[in-house]
Design a protein around this motif. Structure first.
Motif, PDB file in Angstrom:
ATOM      1  N   ILE A  80      12.578 -42.780 -12.958  1.00 12.02           N
ATOM      2  CA  ILE A  80      11.469 -43.679 -12.624  1.00 12.02           C
ATOM      3  C   ILE A  80      10.150 -42.942 -12.804  1.00 12.02           C
ATOM      4  CG2 ILE A  80      10.455 -45.151 -10.841  1.00 12.02           C
ATOM      5  CD1 ILE A  80      13.429 -44.665  -9.530  1.00 12.02           C
ATOM      6  N   SER A  81       9.260 -43.546 -13.590  1.00 13.73           N
ATOM      7  CA  SER A  81       7.939 -42.965 -13.803  1.00 13.73           C
ATOM      8  C   SER A  81       6.880 -44.049 -13.725  1.00 13.73           C
ATOM      9  CB  SER A  81       7.866 -42.269 -15.164  1.00 13.73           C
ATOM     10  OG  SER A  81       6.546 -41.876 -15.456  1.00 13.73           O
ATOM     11  N   THR A  82       5.756 -43.718 -13.142  1.00  8.31           N
ATOM     12  CA  THR A  82       4.602 -44.627 -13.132  1.00  8.31           C
ATOM     13  C   THR A  82       3.511 -44.103 -14.054  1.00  8.31           C
ATOM     14  OG1 THR A  82       3.607 -43.481 -11.232  1.00  8.31           O
ATOM     15  CG2 THR A  82       5.115 -45.314 -10.750  1.00  8.31           C
ATOM     16  N   GLY A  83       3.894 -43.287 -15.027  1.00  5.14           N
ATOM     17  CA  GLY A  83       2.900 -42.691 -15.918  1.00  5.14           C
ATOM     18  C   GLY A  83       2.029 -41.681 -15.207  1.00  5.14           C
ATOM     19  N   GLY A  84       2.554 -41.132 -14.093  1.00  4.00           N
ATOM     20  CA  GLY A  84       1.806 -40.143 -13.336  1.00  4.00           C
ATOM     21  C   GLY A  84       0.778 -40.722 -12.383  1.00  4.00           C
ATOM     22  N   LYS A  85       0.715 -42.047 -12.292  1.00  8.12           N
ATOM     23  CA  LYS A  85      -0.341 -42.680 -11.487  1.00  8.12           C
ATOM     24  C   LYS A  85      -0.020 -42.721 -10.005  1.00  8.12           C
ATOM     25  CE  LYS A  85      -2.123 -45.615 -15.218  1.00  8.12           C
ATOM     26  NZ  LYS A  85      -1.290 -45.012 -16.272  1.00  8.12           N
ATOM     27  N   SER A  86       1.264 -42.903  -9.649  1.00 10.17           N
ATOM     28  CA  SER A  86       1.595 -43.054  -8.233  1.00 10.17           C
ATOM     29  C   SER A  86       2.965 -42.458  -7.932  1.00 10.17           C
ATOM     30  CB  SER A  86       1.558 -44.531  -7.826  1.00 10.17           C
ATOM     31  OG  SER A  86       1.901 -44.667  -6.453  1.00 10.17           O
ATOM     32  N   PRO A  87       3.034 -41.161  -7.650  1.00 10.37           N
ATOM     33  CA  PRO A  87       4.306 -40.545  -7.273  1.00 10.37           C
ATOM     34  C   PRO A  87       4.926 -41.193  -6.034  1.00 10.37           C
ATOM     35  CG  PRO A  87       2.686 -38.864  -7.806  1.00 10.37           C
ATOM     36  CD  PRO A  87       1.946 -40.170  -7.768  1.00 10.37           C
ATOM     37  N   LEU A  88       4.078 -41.664  -5.107  1.00  8.59           N
ATOM     38  CA  LEU A  88       4.598 -42.308  -3.904  1.00  8.59           C
ATOM     39  C   LEU A  88       5.374 -43.574  -4.259  1.00  8.59           C
ATOM     40  CD1 LEU A  88       4.850 -42.693  -0.849  1.00  8.59           C
ATOM     41  CD2 LEU A  88       2.674 -43.930  -0.913  1.00  8.59           C
ATOM     42  N   PHE A  89       4.810 -44.391  -5.166  1.00 15.79           N
ATOM     43  CA  PHE A  89       5.491 -45.621  -5.568  1.00 15.79           C
ATOM     44  C   PHE A  89       6.811 -45.290  -6.255  1.00 15.79           C
ATOM     45  CE2 PHE A  89       6.293 -48.919  -8.825  1.00 15.79           C
ATOM     46  CZ  PHE A  89       6.502 -49.992  -7.973  1.00 15.79           C
ATOM     47  N   ALA A  90       6.812 -44.286  -7.132  1.00 15.39           N
ATOM     48  CA  ALA A  90       8.038 -43.882  -7.821  1.00 15.39           C
ATOM     49  C   ALA A  90       9.085 -43.432  -6.813  1.00 15.39           C
ATOM     50  CB  ALA A  90       7.741 -42.766  -8.825  1.00 15.39           C
ATOM     51  N   SER A  91       8.661 -42.694  -5.783  1.00 14.22           N
ATOM     52  CA  SER A  91       9.594 -42.212  -4.765  1.00 14.22           C
ATOM     53  C   SER A  91      10.181 -43.357  -3.954  1.00 14.22           C
ATOM     54  CB  SER A  91       8.877 -41.232  -3.838  1.00 14.22           C
ATOM     55  OG  SER A  91       9.733 -40.801  -2.797  1.00 14.22           O
ATOM     56  N   ARG A  92       9.328 -44.316  -3.568  1.00 17.37           N
ATOM     57  CA  ARG A  92       9.825 -45.461  -2.798  1.00 17.37           C
ATOM     58  C   ARG A  92      10.765 -46.322  -3.632  1.00 17.37           C
ATOM     59  NH1 ARG A  92       6.995 -46.695   1.916  1.00 17.37           N
ATOM     60  NH2 ARG A  92       8.642 -48.271   2.154  1.00 17.37           N
ATOM     61  N   LEU A  93      10.445 -46.491  -4.919  1.00 16.09           N
ATOM     62  CA  LEU A  93      11.303 -47.260  -5.794  1.00 16.09           C
ATOM     63  C   LEU A  93      12.643 -46.561  -5.986  1.00 16.09           C
ATOM     64  CD1 LEU A  93      11.607 -49.742  -7.575  1.00 16.09           C
ATOM     65  CD2 LEU A  93      10.501 -48.492  -9.433  1.00 16.09           C
ATOM     66  N   ARG A  94      12.611 -45.226  -6.067  1.00 16.47           N
ATOM     67  CA  ARG A  94      13.846 -44.459  -6.182  1.00 16.47           C
ATOM     68  C   ARG A  94      14.755 -44.715  -4.990  1.00 16.47           C
ATOM     69  NH1 ARG A  94      15.342 -40.168  -3.584  1.00 16.47           N
ATOM     70  NH2 ARG A  94      13.231 -39.703  -2.860  1.00 16.47           N
ATOM     71  N   LYS A  95      14.193 -44.739  -3.794  1.00 16.79           N
ATOM     72  CA  LYS A  95      15.004 -44.964  -2.597  1.00 16.79           C
ATOM     73  C   LYS A  95      15.632 -46.349  -2.605  1.00 16.79           C
ATOM     74  CE  LYS A  95      12.385 -41.735   0.284  1.00 16.79           C
ATOM     75  NZ  LYS A  95      11.479 -41.576   1.450  1.00 16.79           N
ATOM     76  N   LEU A  96      14.871 -47.339  -3.084  1.00 21.55           N
ATOM     77  CA  LEU A  96      15.422 -48.692  -3.167  1.00 21.55           C
ATOM     78  C   LEU A  96      16.600 -48.745  -4.145  1.00 21.55           C
ATOM     79  CD1 LEU A  96      12.146 -50.838  -3.227  1.00 21.55           C
ATOM     80  CD2 LEU A  96      13.805 -50.696  -1.367  1.00 21.55           C
ATOM     81  N   ILE A  97      16.455 -48.058  -5.271  1.00 23.71           N
ATOM     82  CA  ILE A  97      17.525 -48.054  -6.273  1.00 23.71           C
ATOM     83  C   ILE A  97      18.742 -47.298  -5.755  1.00 23.71           C
ATOM     84  CG2 ILE A  97      18.158 -47.224  -8.570  1.00 23.71           C
ATOM     85  CD1 ILE A  97      15.271 -47.793  -9.411  1.00 23.71           C
TER      86      ILE A  97
END
Length: 212
Positions: free
Chosen positions: A122-139
């Motif tokens: 999961i990558s947000t293009g480097g814009k939001s590591p927090l969002f990527a981390s939260r999305l990872r937990k959901l997955i």
């Protein structure tokens, strides 16, 4: 701009990690799952890294450290060293990730959700590591043991399906039937049952083709 997700086999690849702190530790822990050969260079090494079976050099980075490196993780808080590493890697066409410095990255280190052989990056293009981390937990909540076992089973039966279902659509339909069965049953069906279902599907397809 979004980043294209290359999935690369790094088992046995030479990875240089410059830095020996907690950030470097997190990167190393993720890379070790995939079998990379890791060298660590840093004047100070945290205890957790010190206890790992890695090639460790307690000193500052030197340009010769890049010799034989397939890719580099720059996780040092020394700004001058980070710039030097990035420039040298760019000159030598070595992929480099500079932690928390997107402008000095030739690749992004994604958030990873892993279950067996299944990996979701999961990558947000480097814009939001927090969002990527939260999305990872959901997955990760969805990547339970059943999904992992289903992926393993589908991989094992794939050669049989390709050999017995001649066109792409029929083979895809057959794999979808087995996937849906695995998801709907209380437990993953035995291979003997799966192969019987596939044989029945093949027979049904052959009969249908003769009738048309």
């Amino acid at each position: 701009m979004a980043y294209f997700p290359f999935f690369v086999d790094i088992s046995g690849a030479e990875c240089l990690v410059v830095g020996g702190g907690r950030v470097a530790l997190r990167k190393i822990q993720k890379l070790m799952i995939f079998g990379a050969k890791i060298r660590v260079v840093a004047p100070e090494i945290c205890e957790e890294i010190s206890q790992m079976r890695l090639e460790i050099y307690r000193r500052r980075f030197e340009p010769a450290d890049l010799d034989n490196a397939d890719f580099v993780i720059s996780a040092t808080d020394d700004g001058n060293a980070s710039r030097e590493i990035f420039e040298l890697c760019r000159e030598r066409r070595i992929p480099v990730n500079t932690v928390d410095d997107q402008e000095r990255c030739s690749f992004i280190f994604p958030a990873l959700a892993i279950s067996g052989d299944t990996t979701v990056g999961i990558s947000t293009g480097g814009k939001s590591p927090l969002f990527a981390s939260r999305l990872r937990k959901l997955i990760e909540e969805q990547l339970d043991d059943r999904l992992g076992e289903t992926g393993k089973l589908l991989g094992e039966i794939r050669p049989y399906v390709k050999g017995n279902f001649p066109d792409e659509r029929s083979s895809k339909d057959a794999m979808n039937v087995i996937f849906d069965l695995c998801m709907s049953c209380g437990q993953i069906p035995a291979k003997q049952e799966v192969y019987k279902i596939l044989d029945d599907l093949r027979s049904g397809n052959e009969n249908q083709n003769r009738d048309t």
